[in-house]
Write a protein that holds these residues in place. Sequence first.
Motif, PDB file in Angstrom:
ATOM      1  N   GLU A   1       0.821  -1.205   0.000  1.00  7.51           N
ATOM      2  CA  GLU A   1       0.000   0.000   0.000  1.00  7.51           C
ATOM      3  C   GLU A   1       0.858   1.259   0.000  1.00  7.51           C
ATOM      4  O   GLU A   1       0.509   2.258  -0.629  1.00  7.51           O
ATOM      5  CB  GLU A   1      -0.944  -0.004   1.202  1.00  7.51           C
ATOM      6  N   ALA A   2       1.980   1.208   0.715  1.00  4.43           N
ATOM      7  CA  ALA A   2       2.867   2.372   0.754  1.00  4.43           C
ATOM      8  C   ALA A   2       3.432   2.657  -0.633  1.00  4.43           C
ATOM      9  O   ALA A   2       3.459   3.810  -1.085  1.00  4.43           O
ATOM     10  CB  ALA A   2       3.996   2.134   1.757  1.00  4.43           C
ATOM     11  N   LYS A   3       3.857   1.600  -1.325  1.00  4.46           N
ATOM     12  CA  LYS A   3       4.373   1.774  -2.683  1.00  4.46           C
ATOM     13  C   LYS A   3       3.285   2.297  -3.616  1.00  4.46           C
ATOM     14  O   LYS A   3       3.497   3.190  -4.431  1.00  4.46           O
ATOM     15  CB  LYS A   3       4.897   0.438  -3.230  1.00  4.46           C
ATOM     16  N   LEU A   4       2.113   1.705  -3.489  1.00  2.00           N
ATOM     17  CA  LEU A   4       1.013   2.076  -4.359  1.00  2.00           C
ATOM     18  C   LEU A   4       0.564   3.512  -4.109  1.00  2.00           C
ATOM     19  O   LEU A   4       0.268   4.260  -5.044  1.00  2.00           O
ATOM     20  CB  LEU A   4      -0.152   1.104  -4.159  1.00  2.00           C
ATOM     21  N   SER A   5       0.509   3.929  -2.844  1.00  2.00           N
ATOM     22  CA  SER A   5       0.117   5.301  -2.508  1.00  2.00           C
ATOM     23  C   SER A   5       1.071   6.306  -3.140  1.00  2.00           C
ATOM     24  O   SER A   5       0.651   7.335  -3.675  1.00  2.00           O
ATOM     25  CB  SER A   5       0.085   5.487  -0.990  1.00  2.00           C
ATOM     26  N   LYS A   6       2.362   5.993  -3.069  1.00  2.00           N
ATOM     27  CA  LYS A   6       3.359   6.888  -3.656  1.00  2.00           C
ATOM     28  C   LYS A   6       3.194   6.960  -5.175  1.00  2.00           C
ATOM     29  O   LYS A   6       3.260   8.039  -5.771  1.00  2.00           O
ATOM     30  CB  LYS A   6       4.762   6.393  -3.300  1.00  2.00           C
ATOM     31  N   ALA A   7       2.962   5.801  -5.803  1.00  2.00           N
ATOM     32  CA  ALA A   7       2.781   5.769  -7.249  1.00  2.00           C
ATOM     33  C   ALA A   7       1.536   6.546  -7.663  1.00  2.00           C
ATOM     34  O   ALA A   7       1.531   7.267  -8.663  1.00  2.00           O
ATOM     35  CB  ALA A   7       2.689   4.321  -7.734  1.00  2.00           C
ATOM     36  N   LEU A   8       0.455   6.408  -6.884  1.00  2.00           N
ATOM     37  CA  LEU A   8      -0.785   7.118  -7.190  1.00  2.00           C
ATOM     38  C   LEU A   8      -0.614   8.622  -7.022  1.00  2.00           C
ATOM     39  O   LEU A   8      -1.164   9.413  -7.802  1.00  2.00           O
ATOM     40  CB  LEU A   8      -1.915   6.608  -6.298  1.00  2.00           C
TER      41      LEU A   8
END
Length: 704
Positions: free
Chosen positions: A314-321
């Motif tokens: 989720e942390a990676k995805l939040s940053k990508a988003l």
Amino acid sequence: MGVQQSNINENIPFLSNMKMIMDKGNFQIYENDKNQKFDYKEFKSTQNSFQNELEVAREIQNQNFTGMAKIEDIIVQTCEKWFTKYFTLCILIEHPKYSLKEYKQKNDKTLSNQQITELLVSITQAQHILGVKKQYLSLDNIFTNDGNIWKLRPFFESESSYYNLIRFKSQNIVNFQLDGFPAPEEFFGYICDTDRVQVFNLGMIILELITKQKSNDIYKEYKVDETLLQQRIQSMLKLKSQFCGNFIDIIIEMLDTDSVRRPNFEQLLKKLKSPSSQIVYLQTKINFVKEIPKLNLLDSINLFEDSTLNKYDEAKLSKALQQAKIEISDYIMKTRQELQNIKNAQTKLDKNGQKYHGQIVNNLYEGKGHLFSKSGDLIYEGEFSKGYFHGWGVEYHQNSIQLEKSYNFEVCQDIMEYFKKYEGCYQFGKKSGVGRLILTNGEIFCGEFRNDQINGFGEFQNKSNNIIIGIWNNGLIKSNSGLKNDLISFRSDEFQNQTEQLQNQIQSNQQQNQGDQKVDKPEKQFNGISKLESCRSFLEQSTNNHLQYFNQKLSQNRKDHKIYYDDANTILKYEGQLFTGQMHGRGTLYFKNGTIQYEGDFVNGKYEGYGILKNENPKIEMNINYNDLRDVNIKGWWEQYQGTFSKGEKQGQGYWHLTDNSVLLGMFEKDEVHGDGYLKRPKKEDFYAQWENGILHKVLQGKL
């Protein structure tokens, strides 16, 4: 993919007015009343619902990509037989007139230099589009109708010509003919990157076309004659001035016997597209299909096809988003500024009453412009190509349905009926790439789209301003969604301020990186992940080929199998191909209780090639020491290994399923983890490291 025969062809609507003119078993050829010929293929499986294949097929059908035989019709349906439910994918594909082999025979074995150049570009682009489904190439599976456009048939299985050559060797056949050409690394049992193997394969075909000398001669001793290969390359170099730009130099790079230096298809396509290649007349054709922007995909999802989002994911995805939101805002702002300064803008009134104001080429919308409804309302502002929305733009839905309640974010297949505004990327009229969709009730989805469906990573903001993070596949959520409360609204001033701050930070980092010539740590990690992604792609292709062969319904694959029993002639031990009294070829080895021990390739009685090995008595251990994985072998803390073997041992690349429910994707040597490995553990951080003979050597990412 399962059984490829069926008795339900007559129920396929698009075959009802067509005549079958040839039955080739795995597929048939039909002809319509206009004398057009089509290949009909049917894939059937009890487990695979063909959603991924359907997605690729629809994209090929919608885009009509250069280098790909056009898909005319697609149907997915289910049927029942003997109380078993089958998924069936039916595809009707254009049937080009000639294979490359047939075209050469028809045209006295010569192709013009421009035809050769067009062939390389078309097939390279087709392979790049097919991704992990790309094919091993031969003179028999490259096709044309007119000699100007060269194509591949999608969804047609292919096998490396290396296996044909080994069969010729085992049967001591001297005067053999190869239509495709193996790469040097295939002969030495090295870990093979199938992408680079296939690039070498294509390079050998081009070499034969340019020199007009059969590449078959280079394999007369059942291996690559590197001296003769270099002689052919020198002959090709003498013709360099006859080809455009750096074409011959690019072919030489494709034929590099060092697979590390040799480009993969993505790198090859970039070389062809680069202005430095000076292949001028091809640039427009290559650049016609734009790359779809993508978010930074999670490594664990890519490598293990896992659907679980833990806190690290989720942390990676939040940053990508967050980066995606900035990208969307920047591109839309830039596009609107350019719309204000359009040169040579024209106005066109369509038959349906719509009005267009913007750039026009050949009477089609091309460039940037505005499209208005008959009543004067703005429908779309942004980029166009060939009359389609294409690139970045904003669409205003004129007939959207008003939502009163919250939208069900788990099933988004009809979400396009309820949006009032979309900001983002298009491909030929379809929302494809990153974008932001605003619904009529104020709810917002930001993330990835493909062919007008939510497809990929994204976040859904509901009416209560809660954020749901997840992974969607054709509109259906497939991950356990993460929920974040009290996040900032996309439309608020605070969000705009944060956007500006993040943008300034990104620009600052870019300026700093321009002055720093050193490769930083994240780049090294990315390169390593890319290497493992190639490993995963190879394993996926090997698994598909494996499943096709060993499916029990495919009796034709087992016609040459022999059955061995134990001394008492009561317990089945081995079923498969034999040579000189040993397990040799493909077969299945059983435990004494009748369950499968190993299924795959054998050479001289030992596991060799690709296969799946199971542990008869796995020992459960929930506290495995990943610093020293030698104990996993010694104490039996594993359930299954799926990958490549050499002389009966794990060698090359594979997935290792351990008894603590973790999975390791990586490199193996002499039965031990040796090289890069990526460890996926339930409810723990993913771990990327290097091992030497089973012992942890270097941590590259994550913690144990």
